[in-house]
Structures are given as structure tokens and as C-alpha cells.
Design a protein around this motif. Structure first.
Motif, PDB file in Angstrom:
ATOM      1  N   PHE A 220      -5.284   5.807  -4.238  1.00  0.00           N
ATOM      2  CA  PHE A 220      -5.753   5.187  -5.411  1.00  0.00           C
ATOM      3  C   PHE A 220      -4.995   5.593  -6.606  1.00  0.00           C
ATOM      4  O   PHE A 220      -4.180   6.622  -6.639  1.00  0.00           O
ATOM      5  CB  PHE A 220      -7.427   5.864  -5.678  1.00  0.00           C
ATOM      6  N   PRO A 221      -5.312   5.051  -7.853  1.00  0.00           N
ATOM      7  CA  PRO A 221      -4.351   5.188  -8.996  1.00  0.00           C
ATOM      8  C   PRO A 221      -4.766   6.765  -9.447  1.00  0.00           C
ATOM      9  O   PRO A 221      -5.914   7.392  -9.269  1.00  0.00           O
ATOM     10  CB  PRO A 221      -4.830   4.352 -10.015  1.00  0.00           C
ATOM     11  N   GLU A 222      -3.784   7.292 -10.113  1.00  0.00           N
ATOM     12  CA  GLU A 222      -4.040   8.647 -10.883  1.00  0.00           C
ATOM     13  C   GLU A 222      -4.945   8.301 -12.483  1.00  0.00           C
ATOM     14  O   GLU A 222      -4.507   7.054 -12.721  1.00  0.00           O
ATOM     15  CB  GLU A 222      -2.743   9.256 -11.243  1.00  0.00           C
TER      16      GLU A 222
ATOM     17  N   GLY B 157       3.114   5.914  -7.519  1.00  0.00           N
ATOM     18  CA  GLY B 157       1.791   4.994  -7.581  1.00  0.00           C
ATOM     19  C   GLY B 157       1.462   4.577  -8.738  1.00  0.00           C
ATOM     20  O   GLY B 157       2.156   5.135  -9.806  1.00  0.00           O
ATOM     21  N   VAL B 158       0.244   3.896  -8.800  1.00  0.00           N
ATOM     22  CA  VAL B 158      -0.268   3.525 -10.158  1.00  0.00           C
ATOM     23  C   VAL B 158      -0.782   4.634 -11.082  1.00  0.00           C
ATOM     24  O   VAL B 158      -1.302   5.668 -10.578  1.00  0.00           O
ATOM     25  CB  VAL B 158      -1.209   2.602  -9.945  1.00  0.00           C
TER      26      VAL B 158
ATOM     27  N   LEU C 261       0.576   2.112 -15.725  1.00  0.00           N
ATOM     28  CA  LEU C 261       1.861   1.776 -15.107  1.00  0.00           C
ATOM     29  C   LEU C 261       2.044   1.290 -13.735  1.00  0.00           C
ATOM     30  O   LEU C 261       1.165   1.770 -13.011  1.00  0.00           O
ATOM     31  CB  LEU C 261       2.468   3.252 -15.224  1.00  0.00           C
ATOM     32  N   SER C 262       2.937   0.336 -13.726  1.00  0.00           N
ATOM     33  CA  SER C 262       3.192  -0.232 -12.338  1.00  0.00           C
ATOM     34  C   SER C 262       1.767  -0.792 -11.618  1.00  0.00           C
ATOM     35  O   SER C 262       1.667  -0.248 -10.468  1.00  0.00           O
ATOM     36  CB  SER C 262       4.196   0.628 -11.610  1.00  0.00           C
TER      37      SER C 262
ATOM     38  N   THR D  42      -9.982  -1.820 -12.933  1.00  0.00           N
ATOM     39  CA  THR D  42      -9.800  -0.516 -12.416  1.00  0.00           C
ATOM     40  C   THR D  42      -9.781  -1.135 -10.613  1.00  0.00           C
ATOM     41  O   THR D  42      -8.927  -0.584  -9.783  1.00  0.00           O
ATOM     42  CB  THR D  42     -10.979   0.298 -12.347  1.00  0.00           C
ATOM     43  N   GLY D  43     -10.435  -1.938 -10.292  1.00  0.00           N
ATOM     44  CA  GLY D  43     -10.614  -2.443  -8.806  1.00  0.00           C
ATOM     45  C   GLY D  43      -9.389  -3.080  -8.376  1.00  0.00           C
ATOM     46  O   GLY D  43      -8.876  -2.637  -7.449  1.00  0.00           O
TER      47      GLY D  43
END
Ligand code: AMP
Ligand code: AMP
Ligand code: AMP
Ligand code: AMP
Ligand code: MG
Ligand code: MG
Ligand code: MG
Ligand code: MG
Ligand code: MG
Ligand code: MG
Ligand code: MG
Ligand code: MG
Lengths: 209, 209, 209, 209, 209, 209, 209, 209
Positions: free
Chosen positions: A5-7, A31-32, A64-65, A95-96
Motif C-alpha cells: 500500500f502507499p506510504e 512505491g507510491v 508521487l508515481s 486513495t483506492g
């Protein structure tokens, strides 16, 4: 937050300098990276030192990304009762998507005009998880959970006035729903709803092993 | 109370002796006399000295000389979300009938199973006034008011537990309804809802003159 | 909203651009278009692209093509307890007039000076529906409902300070009224009160035929 | 409590043995001894060892050596909105009489039938201090204070149901009264209202010399 | 308001134009005219068209023709717990003086430093009526009423933070006081306290006739 | 709980059988075993299988092998505002004694009769830790903390009626105290207050070495 | 405040002129003078006339002549759940240091990432008194009190949104903690927590004599 | 309720006769029939006419034809903070088992003794869905969600006293949790938590195909 999952940074109580510092620190990671509750002016400041930072104005999220296409299994459908609930719903939707899930949006299908919901019932039936966002009387999750055969995450919003008490009225409505199978999150917490949806869908992968 | 409506006694805080005395005092008057919030045991005591007193156990109402058939113009439809809301709805229904109105009952059509309401939509369309009774999340009046083209009186009930706070949750839901055209009464106040319905229907007679 | 009533826009959470777009979209329709909760500055912006838009500053309502004279049957009387309640009462009054009803206004007849109400009792007696608007202790609807023989719609306002809790005090007063025949709407909801009054009068017409 | 006023015992949280002991201890003192919140069964027990103890059942007060006729200057008028408020009003009335004041009682003059109050307005005009007791919506003190030209002590009662929240609704109504010159005491505190009235009248005597 | 007391305008929800108009209207009348809740800037505007208008900045009151010396019988003592409570206390003090009473001020004698109150006990003993103003925990009226032998009017203020909930904490403290003989007014309602004090003192005159 | 302190059982939600089982289980351990919230009837049942179990009826505590004399350094003084607060204060006192501390009791020194507190001020000055127990308005801890030069633990009680809201009023009073140096525990939590006092005194011993 | 502790000014409701005046008045006294709730702009103004005034921006405290090194016995450890709680924690930390105590800071060890707290457990074990600051769910004090063997002072903060109700949620959490030995102070009251900690540590000195 | 899940009856507001009738009606259907909130005495009555009815006393559930072994994919772990929370947890556990899922129970691992949770961390890691049940401060779900990598359903209970306000305190704690991925249900709603868990696991199965 959790593997894959993203930070995430909660932007509300931080200065642009603090946010910039944390984003750069997290960028090292693969990652994101995303931040919530970022107003447009704050984004303008952040962008000057982080030029590749993207912004989703309605969701008030910067990232980011972001993933180009859904990379995870499972479909999230997000519904709102009114148009004023959209910012919270977009916080959940973006977010999803940043978590890698496919998201379907269906806005303004509140219970005071039940036909609009009924004529879009395929959005309800096709979802693997539903996020239902409503302010004022907050009745939509009950109706949707009665129709759906998947978990429903209910998000009360602070939209309303007078006896809505900044979201207390829809919060109570959702907690008292006669329809079982509903989990409730904090008022205006679109982000938390999306993470819970993500956890639910990732459990599937785990189980299927 | 008002010309042509029954004389009414609020039975909750009175002894059987006090109630008996008031009923006999009011009997002189021409017309219906009724008392609300009368438990079965209290009725048994009242009946010994007032043998022609009738009792409606679910509504917890007792009455002298109820009208046999509707004598007034206008149809009241009363809906409940659940079965536990029926006592409050019956308080409204019996009061409405004692006022001389035709009453249609439709129980257990809560929003968590919206199909049951939709397959009874003629009850909604045929009413001149609607009384909608709901506890727990109290969402039914919103949906009904969105479908109906007549005034809706919303009655929150103390049915529920936990965060329903003895009827506060459905009360707030009803006050915050997105559907305009709803008037709300006190928690469990079936009687007041029926009197308001009666006033609405009697206005018709006045206007048509 | 409902056949024969105006199309309505809730202006509070929308930008002037959004409101303009919706008004123009609704203009196609035959009949009145109105928006509530429009501040004076917002109206100035709207007017530049919609020159025929009218504005009712106290009511904070703007509208297209208002009816010149009452076109519907039935008289609405609107009362306020104080002068600070007038904006909410005007929201009700202008909405009622845009719906086509005759509206009588009676301001500043609060219960702390009961003689002023008593010397205007014809306004109460001549109404087909009463809308009673009060903040602070919110006692006026009880007194009026005790005098009137028609439905009373009670509107609590957020006028007051300290223990009025932004309208909670008058809201509770109205819900607990000893006088039956009162329907309560949300705090400051003049619009909803007028629509309920309109529904009541239209129903009256329907059944009086 | 204060020179010339009765010695008072709060009976609610004490056993009959404790109350007996305190009464006998206070009897030494010259003057009236009284205890509030004494249920009938408790009085029966107390009477066995204190045969000269008197009991006022509605007020739930027992007392030793009550004054036969008013011994103090000043008239207290006590009003109630409903009949269910009488026990609280009697607590005030009996306390006032035990303090030596002349007390006039006027029950059941609530604002929903304003004519009953208006046709008894001499009770309001003849008082030196007014105690106004009301539950449910608690609107009576506002109307009375608007008519009276003496201090008004407002006593909210826990009479009511649903949104009266055990007396919170009338308490808020009274605190928010538009009529100045009202002092509010705790819910159901008839005793405290009478002591405040007594203090007011004694002060009057003191300064009028 | 009442014979012999000033005409009063609630300035909070009115424009300078409205206030000017009402003051000029009331000036016809013989006696004092005053307005409460007037900010300094508003006073500057009022003064331009009403040059003889006086201003009491801490009390936020403006007035026409204030009495030079006390013209009425009876002494009001006003106490505050802290310095931040002074504006509310001054609203009471100036109102009391404009009504013609002698007013003694005693600031900053809160219960957390009980010695300061004890070394000023003559202010308590010399009063005919006491007004006690306190925010935060609001305990001062209890202590004062235990010492005094005259009526005590308790004024909770919105001074405090966190769990003071804008004055709810001291309001509850005052309503629950173990010391009988206390009447409570709304949060920050210095004006109402002074009018009640005035009513109490005027009763003396009436009684002594 | 903690080394050197008694083993403690919360008796409120447990059957006599469950409590007996736990006491016997804990008896193995060296030291005091105690249970709180034990009604007299429950103790009678427990005693039949645990004959050496002692009972403190006012505190509603039962215990095995209580210390005969204080074994720990430091003096706890416990004060109550009224007599109805004594059960909560005794819960604190007995717990403190079972922990091995010397406890001084001072009952019924509420702020409405400040002289009683002032004439016992040595109890305040001689304490190493103070526990102050008060219901109704809960003002006593503020006054005591202003006099004392040691930590004050404030315990709100559910004693009172009406606007005391089962202890909410004194809880808020204590949290808002103007006197710094006060720590608040839950409503009626005499036990927790004593454990906190014990922790404070044990820390003192630790650092004073 | 108390012998040996700084003189303290509550800066929130005072003008720079008032604060300057009080600081200069207190300067006469021997020892530290401090003011809390001082915004940066206010400090800039104060500094112009009091050049030796120091400022702690995060704590929003300014002070004259702070102690260079800890002069008192005993170690205070202060923990926060999140970074947004730091200002309240710094108010406590700087106050503690100005009182002469050694303070250890440990930020951002909230229960949602329990490992961070566990890997810093020596900070908990080494403290003589713990101050634990948390907003949102406010769960940290419970966990810490379960690990620690010294008194815990819990400070709820207004950090959060929606159902945190400006600090009510963590306040309730802390009052209901299953871990005994916790004293709670008002929402955001870092100052009060430090003074209580100081009182606790000074008691040690007293006892050890 | 939903395909493959048991038919469920809410037993709380129904007479034994009503429950018997509904059970027999539902028995026709293929599959499990269950009723919640059934006290032991009610079960004794039901059993006389439905001899094959089973009873789970702690869960207060009765059922016809429960599955012998888990028939569905996915493991539910249920945790409680205290022993008094077990009845609510058992309502969840038995419902989960009647739905066909494998359930692991872990009682009494509240945050005030964090080591007990940590030494059982495999129960957390092995779950596909977690149900965490806690009263009083309700902090356990936050800690668990911080450790787990699956959805967490939080159930507040009414266990506690004083400021727990019958479950409001843990409800707020759970809604405000800093740990994302938590869905909250109503106070004491073990049943609803299990159905939500069941929906999550069935969705997982669906998408993992
Ligand atoms: N002042 C008002 N108070 C309450 N509801 C309103 C008000 N004005 C408009 N509405 C409602 O809001 C709806 C339109 O909302 P929207 O689609 O957001 O513009 C209308 O159908 C009305 O029912
Ligand atoms: N009904 C009542 N309501 C409020 N306060 C009362 C009442 N009866 C007695 N009191 C007060 O309680 C005090 C006596 O309390 P106690 O010493 O516990 O008997 C008296 O001095 C009165 O101030
Ligand atoms: N500061 C105040 N607090 C409470 N009531 C006030 C205050 N000032 C004026 N009033 C009341 O407001 C009334 C005047 O209101 P208005 O007619 O709106 O100016 C007066 O008769 C007073 O009873
Ligand atoms: N940040 C703070 N929070 C709570 N109380 C404070 C704070 N700062 C100062 N005080 C208290 O306020 C008192 C000074 O108030 P004042 O006389 O109005 O300046 C001090 O004695 C402290 O007890
Ligand atoms: Mg909705
Ligand atoms: Mg419903
Ligand atoms: Mg009014
Ligand atoms: Mg009334
Ligand atoms: Mg105070
Ligand atoms: Mg006290
Ligand atoms: Mg925390
Ligand atoms: Mg817990």
C-alpha cells in the motif's frame, strides 16, 4: 502503511516544509507516496521543490508515481448521497486507485430520490466492496446494504446544518442501521474507508492461496 | 382538544382513580373520550367502574364510544420500519380512527429491505397524509417522502439499542432529511402525529368552503 | 421538487459557476426556478450572466419568474418570536410565495410580551397553515398551537447564545410541546417549513374536490 | 440553614435510622425541623419513634412543629404548567409555608391553553415572588415573567418523555428565556426555589426598614 | 422593560442603522435608554448621529442619560472568580447602575485562592443581593451563598477551554450547588442577572408599603 | 496489580462463584487479596467457602489478610463534600489502607459551608497526598488544591440529581479547576484514586533514597 | 503559584500591555516568571519592552530567567502519541524545566505502531513521573500505565476531527482506562500536567525528610 | 439474511410465542435458523414446543441445525479486552460459527497488560478477519489493527461505569483510531460484526476464484 500500500502522510496539521521533508524521506522507498488533506495553496508550495508531485484537487490528495492501471484484484464501488459529499468520496476513490484497485464512482443517489439508486443498481451488484458516503440524514448505506451482497463501508460526512451536528446525525444513522454487514468509519474519513476496503480485498488474495 | 376531535387524557402520570374521575367528568360532553398510555392492568381497574370503556391493547389506549365508520374526509396511511415500532404506530392509528379518519396500516417496510416498500407503493400513493414510524436508524420517512406527493409526519421511536440513544438517532435522521415536506414529532409520540394528521385533513374541509 | 412547485437549488455548498449552470439547465423547464442560501455577493456574480434573476436579500433567495399573485388555494401565516428570526421566516415566506400561496407575515410576537400576540390573534385564526419561527427558548409555537385550529409547523432558529446551543434549546422546546398538532423541521429550515405547508395545502385542495 | 429558616435534612440518600437520629439531634434547636424526599413508607417508619412528626404526602416532606399561620412578610405565588408538575410545586409550597410565608397555589396553567393563565392573572399580579414550575417544553416562566413585575424563580421538572431528556428541555427553555428577571434552579428542585424565594423576601424586609 | 427600569436594546444582531433608529424612537420616552453587546466600532458609528450617547467599553454597553447617583433602594455586590470574567460582570454592573442601584465590584476572588475572598467578606455581608460571575469550574457562587444571608444570582461565563465547553461546565456547577438560595441565568448573561437583582430589590419597596 | 500492592478483583460483573475461584487462585500468592464493588449479600455467599474473608460494608470491599498497621511511608488524607459521598471515599480509604498507607478521613466539608473545611485545615496541611471526593457541584477539590502544597486527586461522584447527570457535573468542575496540581479519575472511582495515591507515595520513597 | 515554582500568567485572554505589566510586577519577586499561551506575534511585542524575555515557540511559553540545569530532584518523562500533540507536550516539558526538573521527551509512540513504544521502554521505566499526551483515540496512557511503575498523568488533546469532538474522545478514553494509577487533566492542559508532576516530585522531598 | 447465511431473528422485543411462530415458519427453509438476545428463561419456554432447539447461554443465541464443522473458507479471530466483554464476543463467535466459519477465541488481552496480547500475537497474524471487542476505554482495536494485516471489525461494549456512558467512550475511541483499516459497529453488536466478517470472507472467496 502496509506492505504493498502507499506510504501516507496526514497533511492537515503540518507545514509545507514538514510535508516536503517527509515526502522526500519516503521517496527512497519503492512505491507510491501520498498525502491527504492538502489544500490547493499548499500543493503549489510543495510543487516548487517536488516538481513531479501530482495533485487531485477535489480529493485534496497529492501523490508521487500513481499506478497507471489497477494492479490489484477486486472492484470498489463508491456512492454518494449528495453532490456536497463528493470531496470525501473522492478522498476514498483516489486513495483506492493509488492502492491499485479499480474504482467505480456513482454520485448523488440519495434516498430522497430512490429511483436514481434503483436505476443504477448494477453499480451495487458489480462491486466487491462498497463505500457509501452520506451526510445530513445518512440513510443511503442502509438501503444499499439491503440490496448488496458484499461488505459495505459507511462514511458519514459533515455536510448538513442544524441538527446534523457536523456529522453526528449520519454517524448515528449508520451505526444503527437495520441492515447487517456495515462497518462505519469516522466522520469525513474517506481515506480510512479506502484502506479498509483495500484490506478486505487483499484478504481475498491471502485466502485463495 | 379541538372541536370535533376526542377529549384526550394523558394517562402516564395519573392513578386509576384520577383517570376514572376525569373520564366521568368528560363523559358529560358529547363525543369520544380517550386516554393514552394506559397499561392493561390499569385498564382492568378502570373497567370496574366504567364498564363501557373499550381497550386497544397494542395502542395502550382506552376509549368511550368510538366511531363505527370513518366520519371525516381524508385517508391516513401509517407505515412502520419494523415490528417493534407497531405500538407507537397503533397509538397513531387508533387515535386517527377515534378522530373519525380512515386509516391504512403497513407494517415492517424498513429501508434495509427496500423491495417490500416498493411492492406496496400504492399505500404511499393513495394516502392524503402519511405517518411514518421508525426507530434505530429512522431512515424510512426520507424514502417515503421522496416517493409521496402529500405531507409526511415522521415519528421516531425509542426502539433500538446502543447508539440509538433511546430514539435520538432516528429523531436526528428525520430532522435532517434531504426530502422536504416532512414534519417531525417527539420520540414515541404516535398520538401527536395523529392529531397533526387530523388537523391537516380538517384544513381541507375549511379550504373547500 | 414536486409537480407545480419550483425547481430548487441548495446554494450553500456551491460555487457561483455551478449555480449558474444548474439554473440555466432548469430554465428549460416551465415554471419557477429558485436557489436558497445565496449571499448578496454571490447574487451579484450570478446576475452578470443571468440578468433576469431576482433577489430577496433578507430571505437570501434568488429566483427566475416569480408568480405575480397567489395562484394556489390556501393562506399561510408566518410568525416570529423576535426580529432576529426574520431571515429564517423570510426564507419560508418567499418560498411559500414562489410556490403560489398567499403569505401573511407577523414579526416579533414572542411569548415574553404575550399581549402583542393576543392583539394580533386574527392572523392566527385566519390562517390555513401556520409557520411559527422562534429561537432562544422557542416557546411561541406552543402558545400559537393552543390558540389555532389548523396545522402548525414549528421552525427553531439558531438565534440566541450560551445555553441555546445554536438552536438545540428551541428545537427541544418545540418537540416537547404540550400542544398537539405541531410538526417540527430542522434548525433554521424556513425552506422546508414552506414546502411542508405547501404540501398540506395541496392535499387539502385534492381532497376537498 | 439560615437564621429563622427551618433546619433541613436531604432525605434521599439516608436510612430511616439516620434520618431519625438527625431529626432528634436538631430538635434541641428552637424552631422547625424538616426533611425532603421522604417516601410514604419511610415516613411510616419514622413516625414510630417520632410520633409528633407531620407528613405532607404530595410534597414528600415531613416536619416537626410547622407554623400555624404565616409569620413572615411577603407572598409567594406558585404556578405549574401541568398536573404532573404538582409534586415539585408542593415541595416548594410546603417549604415556603414551613419558612413562614403565605403561599398561593395555581396549578395547570400551561401555555398550550393560555386563556387559563390569563383568566387567573391576579395570582400573578398579587405575588411578591413567583415560583413557576414546568416540565416538557417548560415555556410557562417566560410568559409569566413577561406579565409579572416581581422576581420569577423557574423550576424545570423531569416530567415528559422522549426529547425532554428528564428535564433538560425545560431547563434550557428557562435559561434561554427572552424575558429578563428569571432565576433558574436545578431540575425538580422545588425546595431550592422556596429557599431562594424566602431569601428574596427576607432581604426585602431588611432593606424596607 | 418594566416601569422605572431603562428601555433596553439587544445590540448583537442589529446594524448600526437599526440601533440608531430604535434609540431615537425610545428617546421620546422619559428615562434611560441603553443597548447591550455594542462593540467599540459600532459605538463610533452610533455616536456620529447620537452625540450624547455614552459608552462603557468593558461592559460593551452604550446609554443615553445615565443616573448620576443611585436613585433606588438596595445594594448590589458583584463578584468575579477571575479577571477574564470581568466583561460579563461589568455588563451586570453597568446595567445595575443604569437601573439606579448602588453597585460594589469585587474582582478575581476565585475559589482556588480562597483567602482573597475571605479577606473581603464584608463585601459579601454588606450586600442586599449578590451577583457572582465565574467561568471554568464556576465554583464561586456555592462558596459565596454559603457565607451570605441574601439572594445569590449566579452567572456562568464562557471563559475557559477544553472541557469547559463554552460555559456548560460552570453552568452545571451552579445548577447543582449544595448551597440553597441561588438562582442561575444563561451563560454570559450579565444583563439578565442585573435585571433579576433589580426586580428583587424593587420587591422590597413594594412589600414595605 | 503492582509489586507490593494487593491483588485486586473488580467484583461488579462477576458471580459469587467466579469471585470465589479467583480469590482462591490468588491466595497462593503472598500478600493481600481484595475485591471491590461487593454487595453485602454477595459477601455472605463468599464467606461460606472463604471463612477468613473480611468485609468493609461502606466501602463494599472484601479482603484477605489486611495489614494491621501502616507498612508504607506517606500519609493520605481523604475528604468528602457531603455524607452521601462517603461510600466512594471509603472505597479509596480501605484500598489505601490495604496498600499499607496511613489514611486520615475528613467527611462533610463541602464548600457551601466553607468554615468547616477551614477549621480542619491541618488535615489538608498534614497530608502527603490528598484525595478529594465530591458530587453535585464538585467544587471541593478546587478549594483544597488552592490551600494544599501536595498533589490532589479529585474523585467526582454520581451523588446528586437533575443537572448533575450522574456525575458529569462534578467531573467537568474538577477538569476545569483553576487550581493547578489536580489529577482527575473516573466518576465514583475511589479505588483508582487510592492506587494513584499509592503510586505517588511509592515514587516519593524511590526518589528520596 | 507555590513556593519554589515559577510565577505563572495565563496569556490567552490578556493584551500585550496587560501581560507586560504583570511580568514587570512579578519580576520584583525572586525566581522564574513565565506566561503560557503566548503566540509568536505577541512575544515580538512583549520583547520590545522586556528585552531579556525568552520564548519557546512550540510550547508558546515566554519566561524570565529560566534555570540552566535541573535544580530539583526527580525525572519527568513526557510521551506523545502523534506529532500533532507536540505543542501540548512542549507546554508540559518547558513548564517542567522552568520548575527545575529534568525532562525526557519521547514523541510519536502512539498505540497504532506499538513496536515504537516497546523499543523505547527504557524511557518509561526510567521515569519518576510520566506525562502522556494523546489526541484522537487517546489510548497511549492506558498502555503506558500498564507498563510503568510510577504515577501517570494523562493529557487529552484537541488533535483529531469528526468524532474526536475537540478532545472529548481521548478525554473519555483516559478517564475510563483499565489501568489504575492514572490522573487526568483538562484537554490541552500541558501546563497543569507539569505542575501536578512537580507537586508529586516535591512530595518525595518532603517525605524523605 | 443472505444466501447461504442463517435466517436470523432479533429476539429482544418479541414474546416466546412470536419467536416460536417465526422459527417454525423459517424451518421450512433449508439451512440454519437462529435467534439472538434470548435469555435462558425464554429458551426454556421455546424448547417445550421446539425440542431440537439448541442454546448457547453466554452468547444468548438459540439455533436449529448448526453446522458441525466449518463449511466456509476463511478464519475469524475474535479478541476481547476484558472478561466482561465475553458475552458480546460470544454473540459474534456463535454467529460466525453458525455461518460456517472457523472461529478462534482470545479473551482478556486488554491494552493495560500489553504483554498478554503480544505473547498471543499468532492469533492476530493467523486471522483472515479480526473482530475486536472492548468496553471501558476501548483501546484494543487500535493496537491490534497496528499489528494485523487483515480487516479489523471493532465492537464497543457497554461494559464500564461513570464516564464510559454505556459504551459511548469505547465507541468514540474506535471511530478515532489512528490505525486505518478498522470498521466499527454499534455498541454490543456482536451479531453485526460477525455478519460483516462473513460478508468479507465470502467476497474474498468470490474474487479469489
Ligand atoms: N434552504 C434549504 N433548506 C433545506 N433544504 C433545502 C433548502 N434549499 C434547497 N433545499 C433542498 O435541497 C435540494 C436541492 O439540493 P441540491 O441538488 O444540492 O441543489 C432541493 O430539492 C431541496 O429539497
Ligand atoms: N429537596 C432538596 N433539594 C435540594 N437541596 C436540598 C433538598 N432538601 C435539602 N436540601 C439541602 O440539603 C442540605 C442538607 O443535606 P444533608 O446534610 O445531606 O441532609 C440542606 O441544607 C439543604 O440545603
Ligand atoms: N445582554 C443581554 N442579554 C440578554 N438579554 C438582553 C440583553 N440586552 C437586551 N436584552 C433583552 O433584549 C430585549 C430587547 O431585544 P430587542 O427588541 O431585540 O432589542 C430587552 O427587552 C432585553 O430583555
Ligand atoms: N496553559 C495553562 N493552562 C492552564 N492553566 C494555566 C495555564 N497557564 C497559566 N495557568 C493558570 O493561570 C493562573 C494565572 O492566571 P492569570 O492570573 O489570569 O494570569 C496560574 O496561576 C495558573 O494556575
Ligand atoms: Mg442520505
Ligand atoms: Mg428505518
Ligand atoms: Mg420564543
Ligand atoms: Mg409549559
Ligand atoms: Mg470559580
Ligand atoms: Mg462540592
Ligand atoms: Mg493514541
Ligand atoms: Mg481496552
Amino acid at each position: 502503511l502496509r506492505t504493498g500500500f502507499p506510504e501516507v502522510i496526514w497533511g492537515a496539521d503540518k507545514t509545507p516544509e514538514q510535508i516536503t521533508k517527509i515526502i522526500n524521506l519516503m521517496r527512497q522507498d519503492d512505491g507510491v507516496v501520498m498525502a491527504t488533506r492538502i489544500e490547493a495553496e499548499v500543493y503549489q508550495q510543495l510543487k516548487q521543490t517536488i516538481p513531479d508531485l501530482m495533485y487531485y484537487p477535489t480529493a485534496r490528495i497529492c501523490a508521487l508515481s500513481a499506478p497507471k492501471t489497477p494492479s490489484q484484484i477486486g472492484k470498489i464501488s463508491i456512492l454518494t448521497a449528495g453532490t456536497a459529499d463528493i470531496p470525501v468520496a473522492e478522498e476514498a476513490a483516489v486513495t483506492g486507485e493509488l492502492c491499485g484497485f479499480a474504482v467505480t464512482r456513482l454520485w448523488d443517489v440519495g434516498v430522497a430520490g430512490i429511483h436514481r439508486l434503483l436505476s443504477n443498481r448494477d453499480v451495487v451488484y458489480n462491486a466487491d466492496v462498497l463505500i457509501v458516503v452520506a451526510g445530513m440524514e445518512g440513510a443511503l448505506p442502509s438501503v444499499v446494504a439491503g440490496m448488496a451482497d458484499c461488505p459495505v463501508i459507511a462514511v458519514p460526512t459533515s455536510v448538513g446544518y442544524g441538527a446534523s451536528f457536523s456529522g453526528v446525525a449520519p454517524l448515528l444513522t449508520m451505526l444503527n442501521s437495520c441492515a447487517a454487514g456495515i462497518g462505519v468509519v469516522n466522520i469525513d474519513n474517506g481515506f480510512g474507508a479506502a484502506i479498509l476496503a483495500g484490506q478486505i480485498l487483499r484478504t481475498a488474495k491471502k485466502i485463495s492461496r
